[in-house]
Enzyme design. Structure first.
Site, PDB file in Angstrom:
ATOM      1  CD  GLU A 248      -8.782  -9.248  -3.836  1.00 60.00           C
ATOM      2  OE1 GLU A 248      -7.593  -9.523  -3.577  1.00 60.00           O
ATOM      3  OE2 GLU A 248      -9.648  -9.089  -2.946  1.00 60.00           O
TER       4      GLU A 248
ATOM      5  CG  HIS B 206      -5.224  -6.417  -0.400  1.00 55.23           C
ATOM      6  ND1 HIS B 206      -6.468  -6.473   0.192  1.00 55.23           N
ATOM      7  CD2 HIS B 206      -5.278  -7.270  -1.467  1.00 55.23           C
ATOM      8  CE1 HIS B 206      -7.231  -7.312  -0.491  1.00 55.23           C
ATOM      9  NE2 HIS B 206      -6.533  -7.810  -1.504  1.00 55.23           N
TER      10      HIS B 206
ATOM     11  CG  ASN C  59      -3.675  -2.262   6.831  1.00 54.80           C
ATOM     12  OD1 ASN C  59      -3.561  -1.836   5.695  1.00 54.80           O
ATOM     13  ND2 ASN C  59      -4.661  -3.057   7.211  1.00 54.80           N
TER      14      ASN C  59
ATOM     15  CE1 TYR D 244      -9.350  -3.473   0.335  1.00 55.45           C
ATOM     16  CE2 TYR D 244      -8.625  -1.444  -0.725  1.00 55.45           C
ATOM     17  CZ  TYR D 244      -8.366  -2.553   0.068  1.00 55.45           C
ATOM     18  OH  TYR D 244      -7.108  -2.744   0.600  1.00 55.45           O
TER      19      TYR D 244
ATOM     20  CE  LYS E 139      -3.948  -2.300   2.221  1.00 53.64           C
ATOM     21  NZ  LYS E 139      -4.962  -2.222   3.316  1.00 53.64           N
TER      22      LYS E 139
HETATM   23  O1  CDP Z   1      -7.058  -6.066   4.628  1.00 53.85           O
HETATM   24  P1  CDP Z   1      -7.851  -7.038   5.477  1.00 53.85           P
HETATM   25  O2  CDP Z   1      -8.481  -8.152   4.682  1.00 53.85           O
HETATM   26  O3  CDP Z   1      -7.034  -7.526   6.641  1.00 53.85           O
HETATM   27  O4  CDP Z   1      -9.018  -6.198   6.164  1.00 53.85           O
HETATM   28  P2  CDP Z   1     -10.501  -5.822   5.649  1.00 53.85           P
HETATM   29  O5  CDP Z   1     -11.412  -5.984   6.806  1.00 53.85           O
HETATM   30  O6  CDP Z   1     -10.842  -6.563   4.391  1.00 53.85           O
HETATM   31  O7  CDP Z   1     -10.396  -4.266   5.347  1.00 53.85           O
HETATM   32  C1  CDP Z   1      -9.778  -3.784   4.171  1.00 53.85           C
HETATM   33  C2  CDP Z   1      -8.902  -2.609   4.539  1.00 53.85           C
HETATM   34  O8  CDP Z   1      -9.728  -1.532   5.002  1.00 53.85           O
HETATM   35  C3  CDP Z   1      -7.933  -2.852   5.688  1.00 53.85           C
HETATM   36  O9  CDP Z   1      -6.740  -3.516   5.295  1.00 53.85           O
HETATM   37  C4  CDP Z   1      -7.665  -1.433   6.170  1.00 53.85           C
HETATM   38  O10 CDP Z   1      -6.731  -0.738   5.333  1.00 53.85           O
HETATM   39  C5  CDP Z   1      -9.052  -0.789   5.991  1.00 53.85           C
HETATM   40  N1  CDP Z   1      -9.841  -0.802   7.240  1.00 53.85           N
HETATM   41  C6  CDP Z   1      -9.965   0.371   7.978  1.00 53.85           C
HETATM   42  O11 CDP Z   1      -9.413   1.405   7.598  1.00 53.85           O
HETATM   43  N2  CDP Z   1     -10.721   0.374   9.139  1.00 53.85           N
HETATM   44  C7  CDP Z   1     -11.341  -0.743   9.565  1.00 53.85           C
HETATM   45  N3  CDP Z   1     -12.079  -0.697  10.670  1.00 53.85           N
HETATM   46  C8  CDP Z   1     -11.234  -1.933   8.837  1.00 53.85           C
HETATM   47  C9  CDP Z   1     -10.469  -1.943   7.673  1.00 53.85           C
HETATM   48 MG    MG Z   2      -9.974  -8.048   3.231  1.00 55.30          MG
END
Ligand code: CDP
Ligand code: MG
Length: 140
Positions: free
Chosen positions: A127, A116, A113, A50, A10
């Site tokens: 994807e 991805h 973070n 997303y 990212k």
């Molecule tokens: O990336 P991952 O699959 O671990 O998490 P996700 O639940 O699919 O969420 C996608 C991305 O959204 C995360 O990697 C974060 O960058 C962001 N996110 C966020 O900003 N705040 C949250 N409460 C949850 C996710």
């Molecule tokens: Mg995810």
């Protein structure tokens, strides 16, 4: 069975010069890089990638961040590549990520973070097709 998964490094991690270090961690975990490019995400591309998160409270914050600068996209291949890449990434929130994971090492917070990775083989196929054509994925 060998699988393919999509990972993104990212904009936060690219900006501070962690691209190479992060790719090395995936390679050290036994995954092979079979496609690689850098790009700036448009809001349209972010919405495609997303789509499951459209409408959630963090969605606009996420898209602002993901479109804020260049990112690196790669296809990784290997045995159980989907689960392996997510394990190497660590928990979404770096405060909950295990020691040694990419997010523990490099993530700033739950939004910024660092990486991805696709969460299922089906989503990986979807994807990968957003970022790469068949001809850009190599049989290495
Ligand atoms: O990336 P991952 O699959 O671990 O998490 P996700 O639940 O699919 O969420 C996608 C991305 O959204 C995360 O990697 C974060 O960058 C962001 N996110 C966020 O900003 N705040 C949250 N409460 C949850 C996710
Ligand atoms: Mg995810």
């Amino acid at each position: 069975m060998a699988e393919k998964t999509l990972i993104l490094i990212k904009p936060d991690a690219v900006k501070v010069g962690n691209t190479g270090k992060i790719l090395s961690i995936y390679e050290a975990s036994g995954l092979k890089i079979v496609a690689l490019r850098m790009l700036v995400m448009t809001r349209e591309l972010a919405a495609k990638h997303y789509e499951e998160h459209i409408g959630k409270t963090f969605y606009s914050r996420l898209v602002d961040f993901m479109t804020s600068g260049p990112l690196a996209a790669a296809v990784l291949e290997g045995e159980t590549a989907v689960a392996k890449a997510r394990a190497v990434n660590g928990a979404t929130d770096p405060l909950q990520a295990e020691a040694g994971t990419i997010r523990k090492l490099f993530a700033e917070d739950k939004t910024h973070n660092a990486v991805h990775a696709s969460d299922s083989v089906k989503n990986a196929e979807r994807e990968i097709s957003i970022f790469f054509s068949e001809a850009e994925i190599f049989d290495i």
